[in-house]
Write an enzyme that holds these catalytic residues in place. Structure first.
Site, short mmCIF file in Angstrom:
data_model
loop_
_atom_site.label_atom_id
_atom_site.label_comp_id
_atom_site.label_asym_id
_atom_site.label_seq_id
_atom_site.Cartn_x
_atom_site.Cartn_y
_atom_site.Cartn_z
N CYS A 9 0.86 -1.18 0.00
CA CYS A 9 0.00 0.00 0.00
C CYS A 9 0.89 1.23 0.00
O CYS A 9 2.07 1.14 0.33
CB CYS A 9 -0.94 0.01 1.20
SG CYS A 9 -0.11 0.14 2.80
N CYS A 128 17.65 20.29 6.43
CA CYS A 128 16.52 21.00 7.04
C CYS A 128 17.02 22.31 7.63
O CYS A 128 18.23 22.50 7.77
CB CYS A 128 15.83 20.13 8.09
SG CYS A 128 16.82 19.86 9.59
#
Length: 579
Positions: A9, A128
């Site tokens: 999935c 980041c």
């Protein structure tokens, strides 16, 4: 009968695991021998071996994401959506055996899978704004997902200590794909001519399998244009946020160093630095006179650098210095950075010179004109109004009553816990860091205290409700608690990714309480990072006891709330059903 089963999935969390358990149980009821490959991001999966595939009479695929079909050429294969398993696993398997067809790798899905199988070597960069948590967690997630798929990957992390695990020219040349997972601008010229996919650290960490699929399908050849920005950049709003975070990430080390050195000067007494010639005075001069004086120029300079590359740095630094000297503060510094960056970019794109003079443009024409323009705008247009806004904001913060302080603490605390290092979290953090230049230390204290709560709370929840968590989750809880002590709220991300509707509200409740209590107690913080380890520096946090009370209260609220709301994981439910 021998069969082989694959489940997959998009998230690799619940549906894939549940379907694997149901099909394994159904195969046992039918008396069939089944080998299962479960594509999961939360449990370790064993891929089907060549022997498993060779011995299988039918390959059964229950998946909502592309699966590598090249290994099944010549085998009977049945493929369906994963939702079909829930309607009846036994019936699903029987239908699969009856309707399976020979695999020839001719469909659109199969062509995509064939393209995927050609990708063997990947290089990546993660970065980041703070360069502390998301940078390294995203790198680890990419490495684990690549390992699960059988790819070779090397990830360069551009964190607060600089670039680590740096990519060599040969590694880049040998790479089939480049993945850039960055929230700030990073140098890309060395990747010119390579297939590249750009994303952010958040999706790379939380939706790693999906982002890897996107990279394999959507990567395009990158052609460097003289700027670190991609020609197919995101919309301007998202670009503005990235530019701002680039400035904040470069400013942060200056703020941390300056704040801690100022705190050290207070060891000799709160007013000891006023005595000329003393060590306390020297420390205050280093931290406050030098480091804090550089905060706003560095912020503005690297905002401009993010927009226009190196030609924007000089006008940005000058504009930031003018914002500082005119009293415009960090708001003026942000304005200066964007004014300088876009002025330099406009000149770089629009000014055309003879070839013989083109080399003068980045070192003479652009710095001179952009600096002059930025300086005049800051002095005559921006400086005065923004300075008035900053003075008003500072006066409000210094004179606000307890009700206003508590309300501000609630807002900042909730923002810090809303998206665990995402844009809302970073906006609150940047606000607090910027106020340090105006000697407003209370908001930063509330922000750091609240930022510790999510990771601490998740660690506490794994202890309180131990039976509800898998062993791997309990181990993650221990790591989360340590990260929380370091003011790394991203430690709660693995829990939020699995169960966001329960984790996020619990974190927000605890963070809002901690922020409110910190402001109510009048806590102040000199350094914007370090978590509880800043306590090792005398006077860096005051009052220490009440500050710890605020953090403890929020941690208890988050930990107890999630422990009560938590349900047994999907993996536990599947194992229970199979047993």
């Amino acid at each position: 009968m021998n069969i082989a089963i694959i489940t997959a999935c998009p998230s690799g969390v619940a549906n894939s695991i549940i379907a694997a358990g149901l099909l394994e149980q159904a195969a046992a009821k039918l008396g069939w021998n089944a080998k299962i490959e479960c594509h999961s991001s939360v449990i370790e999966s064993t891929p089907l071996s060549q022997a498993d595939i060779a011995s299988a009479e039918v390959i059964v695929i229950a998946a909502n994401t592309p699966v590598d079909m090249s290994r099944f050429v010549g085998k009977k294969v049945y493929r369906a959506e994963i939702a079909a398993v829930a309607k009846g696993a036994c019936e699903f398997l029987q239908q699969a055996v009856e309707h399976a067809d020979l695999c020839a790798v001719t469909s659109t899905h199969d062509e995509a899978d064939k393209h995927r199988s050609a990708v063997k070597n990947i290089v990546a960069i993660t970065a980041c704004p703070t360069g502390v948590a998301h940078t390294f967690m995203a790198a680890e997630a990419l490495e684990n997902e690549s390992k699960r798929r059988g790819y070779q990957i090397k990830v360069e992390t551009r964190g607060s200590v600089g670039a680590k695990n740096q990519l060599t020219e040969q590694e880049i040349a040998d790479a089939d794909l480049v993945i850039i997972a960055a929230d700030i601008e990073v140098p890309l010229e060395r990747f010119s001519g390579k297939k590249m996919y750009r994303t952010k650290t958040g999706p790379a960490l939380k939706k790693t399998a999906e982002e890897m699929d996107n990279a394999l399908e959507q990567a395009a050849v990158y052609q460097h244009s003289g700027s670190s920005s991609s020609p197919a950049a995101a919309d301007e709003k998202k670009g503005a946020y990235k530019h701002l975070m680039t400035g904040v990430s470069h400013m942060l080390p200056v703020v941390v160093a300056g704040g801690l050195i100022i705190a050290l000067s207070f060891v000799f007494g709160i007013d000891a630095f006023k005595q000329e010639g003393t060590l306390a005075a020297a420390l205050m001069n280093i931290g406050g006179g030098a480091a804090f004086a550089l905060m706003i120029p560095v912020l503005a300079g690297y905002i401009a650098f993010s927009i226009a590359d190196r030609p924007g740095l000089a006008p940005g630094l000058v504009g930031g210095m003018l914002a500082s000297t005119t009293g415009a503060g960090f708001l003026g510094g942000i304005a200066a950075g964007f004014i300088a960056g876009y002025a330099a970019k406009l000149l770089a794109n629009k000014v055309t010179l003879p070839q013989s003079m083109e080399a003068l443009k980045p070192i003479l024409i652009i710095p001179f004109v952009a600096t002059l323009f930025t300086g005049l705008v800051m002095i005559y247009i921006v400086g005065g109004p923004v300075s008035s806004i900053m003075n008003g904001l500072t006066d409000f913060l210094n004179n606000m009553g307890s009700d206003s302080a508590v309300l501000l603490g609630i807002i900042l605390g909730a923002m810090m816990c809303f998206d665990l290092g995402g844009p809302v979290n970073k906006a609150a953090y940047a606000f607090g860091v910027g106020l340090l230049a105006s000697q407003s230390y209370a908001p930063m204290a509330a922000i750091m205290a609240a930022g510790m709560v999510p990771a601490l709370g998740m660690g506490l929840a794994t202890v309180i409700a131990k039976s509800k968590f898998e062993p791997s989750e309990r181990e993650a809880g221990k790591a989360s608690f340590v990260l929380g002590l370091c003011f790394i709220s991203e430690g709660a991300i693995p829990f939020a990714a699995k169960d966001p509707m329960r984790v996020i509200p619990a974190c927000i409740a605890g963070g809002a309480l901690t922020g409110a209590l910190s402001m109510l107690f009048g806590a102040t913080l000199m350094a914007p990072h370090g978590g509880l380890f800043v306590l090792l520096i005398p006077n860096a946090i005051t009052p220490v006891l009440m500050y710890l009370v605020a953090i403890t209260a929020g941690t208890l609220v988050t930990g107890v709330t999630y422990a009560l709301l938590k349900q047994k994981s999907a993996e536990t439910q599947v194992h229970t059903a199979v047993a």
